[in-house]
Design a protein around this motif. Structure first.
Motif, PDB file in Angstrom:
ATOM      1  N   SER A  70       0.859  -1.190   0.000  1.00  0.00           N
ATOM      2  CA  SER A  70       0.000   0.000   0.000  1.00  0.00           C
ATOM      3  C   SER A  70       0.896   1.241   0.000  1.00  0.00           C
ATOM      4  N   GLU A  71       0.413   2.293  -0.646  1.00  0.00           N
ATOM      5  CA  GLU A  71       1.183   3.547  -0.674  1.00  0.00           C
ATOM      6  C   GLU A  71       1.455   4.037   0.742  1.00  0.00           C
ATOM      7  N   GLU A  72       0.466   3.887   1.600  1.00  0.00           N
ATOM      8  CA  GLU A  72       0.596   4.359   2.983  1.00  0.00           C
ATOM      9  C   GLU A  72       1.739   3.627   3.702  1.00  0.00           C
ATOM     10  N   TYR A  73       1.837   2.313   3.488  1.00  0.00           N
ATOM     11  CA  TYR A  73       2.919   1.559   4.116  1.00  0.00           C
ATOM     12  C   TYR A  73       4.274   1.978   3.535  1.00  0.00           C
ATOM     13  N   VAL A  74       4.355   2.113   2.223  1.00  0.00           N
ATOM     14  CA  VAL A  74       5.622   2.497   1.576  1.00  0.00           C
ATOM     15  C   VAL A  74       6.083   3.849   2.115  1.00  0.00           C
ATOM     16  N   ARG A  75       5.131   4.767   2.324  1.00  0.00           N
ATOM     17  CA  ARG A  75       5.470   6.108   2.802  1.00  0.00           C
ATOM     18  C   ARG A  75       5.854   6.121   4.278  1.00  0.00           C
ATOM     19  N   THR A  76       5.112   5.386   5.125  1.00  0.00           N
ATOM     20  CA  THR A  76       5.317   5.493   6.576  1.00  0.00           C
ATOM     21  C   THR A  76       6.082   4.331   7.199  1.00  0.00           C
ATOM     22  N   ARG A  77       6.062   3.165   6.540  1.00  0.00           N
ATOM     23  CA  ARG A  77       6.620   1.904   7.079  1.00  0.00           C
ATOM     24  C   ARG A  77       5.895   1.471   8.352  1.00  0.00           C
ATOM     25  N   ASN A  78       4.692   1.949   8.541  1.00  0.00           N
ATOM     26  CA  ASN A  78       3.860   1.571   9.672  1.00  0.00           C
ATOM     27  C   ASN A  78       3.179   0.241   9.335  1.00  0.00           C
ATOM     28  N   PRO A  79       3.457  -0.821  10.113  1.00  0.00           N
ATOM     29  CA  PRO A  79       2.884  -2.143   9.825  1.00  0.00           C
ATOM     30  C   PRO A  79       1.350  -2.173   9.821  1.00  0.00           C
ATOM     31  N   GLU A  80       0.735  -1.187  10.428  1.00  0.00           N
ATOM     32  CA  GLU A  80      -0.720  -1.096  10.440  1.00  0.00           C
ATOM     33  C   GLU A  80      -1.283  -0.981   9.015  1.00  0.00           C
ATOM     34  N   PHE A  81      -0.502  -0.427   8.107  1.00  0.00           N
ATOM     35  CA  PHE A  81      -0.948  -0.218   6.730  1.00  0.00           C
ATOM     36  C   PHE A  81      -0.419  -1.289   5.769  1.00  0.00           C
ATOM     37  N   MET A  82       0.236  -2.290   6.310  1.00  0.00           N
ATOM     38  CA  MET A  82       0.839  -3.329   5.479  1.00  0.00           C
ATOM     39  C   MET A  82      -0.203  -4.338   5.011  1.00  0.00           C
ATOM     40  N   LEU A  83      -0.122  -4.703   3.737  1.00  0.00           N
ATOM     41  CA  LEU A  83      -0.992  -5.732   3.172  1.00  0.00           C
ATOM     42  C   LEU A  83      -0.282  -7.072   3.279  1.00  0.00           C
ATOM     43  N   VAL A  84      -1.048  -8.144   3.362  1.00  0.00           N
ATOM     44  CA  VAL A  84      -0.454  -9.479   3.384  1.00  0.00           C
ATOM     45  C   VAL A  84      -1.057 -10.308   2.258  1.00  0.00           C
ATOM     46  N   GLY A  85      -0.279 -11.257   1.775  1.00  0.00           N
ATOM     47  CA  GLY A  85      -0.774 -12.168   0.753  1.00  0.00           C
ATOM     48  C   GLY A  85      -0.605 -11.700  -0.674  1.00  0.00           C
ATOM     49  N   ASN A  86       0.078 -10.588  -0.867  1.00  0.00           N
ATOM     50  CA  ASN A  86       0.267 -10.099  -2.230  1.00  0.00           C
ATOM     51  C   ASN A  86       1.654 -10.511  -2.740  1.00  0.00           C
ATOM     52  N   GLY A  87       1.658 -11.373  -3.732  1.00  0.00           N
ATOM     53  CA  GLY A  87       2.917 -11.813  -4.328  1.00  0.00           C
ATOM     54  C   GLY A  87       3.459 -10.765  -5.279  1.00  0.00           C
ATOM     55  N   PRO A  88       4.712 -10.858  -5.597  1.00  0.00           N
ATOM     56  CA  PRO A  88       5.340  -9.856  -6.465  1.00  0.00           C
ATOM     57  C   PRO A  88       4.964 -10.023  -7.933  1.00  0.00           C
ATOM     58  N   TYR A  89       5.260  -9.000  -8.691  1.00  0.00           N
ATOM     59  CA  TYR A  89       5.176  -9.086 -10.146  1.00  0.00           C
ATOM     60  C   TYR A  89       6.540  -9.505 -10.663  1.00  0.00           C
ATOM     61  N   LEU A  90       6.526 -10.268 -11.739  1.00  0.00           N
ATOM     62  CA  LEU A  90       7.750 -10.636 -12.441  1.00  0.00           C
ATOM     63  C   LEU A  90       7.707  -9.931 -13.781  1.00  0.00           C
ATOM     64  N   VAL A  91       8.751  -9.184 -14.092  1.00  0.00           N
ATOM     65  CA  VAL A  91       8.830  -8.509 -15.380  1.00  0.00           C
ATOM     66  C   VAL A  91       9.956  -9.176 -16.158  1.00  0.00           C
ATOM     67  N   ASP A  92       9.589  -9.825 -17.257  1.00  0.00           N
ATOM     68  CA  ASP A  92      10.557 -10.549 -18.077  1.00  0.00           C
ATOM     69  C   ASP A  92      11.626  -9.587 -18.574  1.00  0.00           C
ATOM     70  N   ARG A  93      12.877  -9.977 -18.403  1.00  0.00           N
ATOM     71  CA  ARG A  93      13.980  -9.094 -18.768  1.00  0.00           C
ATOM     72  C   ARG A  93      14.236  -9.053 -20.268  1.00  0.00           C
ATOM     73  N   VAL A  94      13.619  -9.963 -21.014  1.00  0.00           N
ATOM     74  CA  VAL A  94      13.821  -9.972 -22.461  1.00  0.00           C
ATOM     75  C   VAL A  94      12.668  -9.288 -23.186  1.00  0.00           C
ATOM     76  N   ASP A  95      11.430  -9.688 -22.862  1.00  0.00           N
ATOM     77  CA  ASP A  95      10.312  -9.139 -23.626  1.00  0.00           C
ATOM     78  C   ASP A  95       9.404  -8.202 -22.826  1.00  0.00           C
ATOM     79  N   GLY A  96       9.692  -8.016 -21.533  1.00  0.00           N
ATOM     80  CA  GLY A  96       8.899  -7.098 -20.719  1.00  0.00           C
ATOM     81  C   GLY A  96       7.561  -7.654 -20.272  1.00  0.00           C
ATOM     82  N   GLY A  97       7.316  -8.955 -20.518  1.00  0.00           N
ATOM     83  CA  GLY A  97       6.062  -9.566 -20.089  1.00  0.00           C
ATOM     84  C   GLY A  97       5.867  -9.416 -18.595  1.00  0.00           C
ATOM     85  N   LEU A  98       4.621  -9.151 -18.199  1.00  0.00           N
ATOM     86  CA  LEU A  98       4.301  -8.919 -16.792  1.00  0.00           C
ATOM     87  C   LEU A  98       3.520 -10.109 -16.261  1.00  0.00           C
ATOM     88  N   HIS A  99       4.001 -10.697 -15.170  1.00  0.00           N
ATOM     89  CA  HIS A  99       3.385 -11.876 -14.567  1.00  0.00           C
ATOM     90  C   HIS A  99       3.334 -11.662 -13.064  1.00  0.00           C
TER      91      HIS A  99
END
Length: 166
Positions: A70-99
């Motif tokens: 969440s933007e709020e967590y990134v800005r404050t680092r307050n765990p109260e605003f932290m989301l759980v269960g969200n996996g990362p995006y993978l951006v292919d280094r060759v073709d830019g595919g987003l997964h």
């Protein structure tokens, strides 16, 4: 190529034209655009969505691994605003595919074998492959013959290859 020049790799080998390799900045931009699309989709269906932002980027030989929160967590680092269960995006280094991968797959590293096989079409190495790659030719046969001699000696049965009993 100059000493110390960076070599970029794809599933086909070294990338000759490094201009076609997706750089970190482009990977981050692709994820930010996806997060904005997701925000608008949720807002358009009447949900009060939380704005998201990129939290970190990790370089991998195949992809850029882009984590988000969440933007709020990134800005404050307050765990109260932290989301759980969200996996990362993978951006292919060759073709830019987003997964996007699950958090479990990201933490365990299981995404990599799946990505190599399904997205890149590469063979996936297994433990058996590693054994074959590290042993000299004939190693398995020599081990088998050695074990056969040991079993013969321990059972008291003489064979051509075992030493005579003392």
């Amino acid at each position: 190529m100059a000493f110390g020049a960076r070599i970029h790799w794809s599933y086909k080998g070294p990338v000759r034209n490094a201009a076609h390799v997706i750089e970190r900045k482009t990977a981050v931009q692709a994820v930010e655009e996806q997060l904005e699309r997701d925000y608008r989709e949720w807002r358009d269906v009447g949900v009060d969505p939380v704005r998201m932002a990129v939290l970190g980027v990790e370089e991998h030989e195949l992809v850029w691994i882009v984590s988000w929160q969440s933007e709020e967590y990134v800005r404050t680092r307050n765990p109260e605003f932290m989301l759980v269960g969200n996996g990362p995006y993978l951006v292919d280094r060759v073709d830019g595919g987003l997964h996007q991968v699950s958090v479990v797959s990201a933490v365990s590293g299981e995404w990599e074998a799946d990505y190599r096989a399904r997205i890149r079409g590469l063979p996936v190495r297994t433990v058996v492959d590693d054994l074959h790659g590290q042993r000299p030719d004939g190693w398995l046969e020599s081990q088998s013959a050695c074990r056969s001699r040991i079993r013969s000696r321990s059972s008291g049965v003489a064979s051509k290859t075992s030493a005579p009993p003392s």
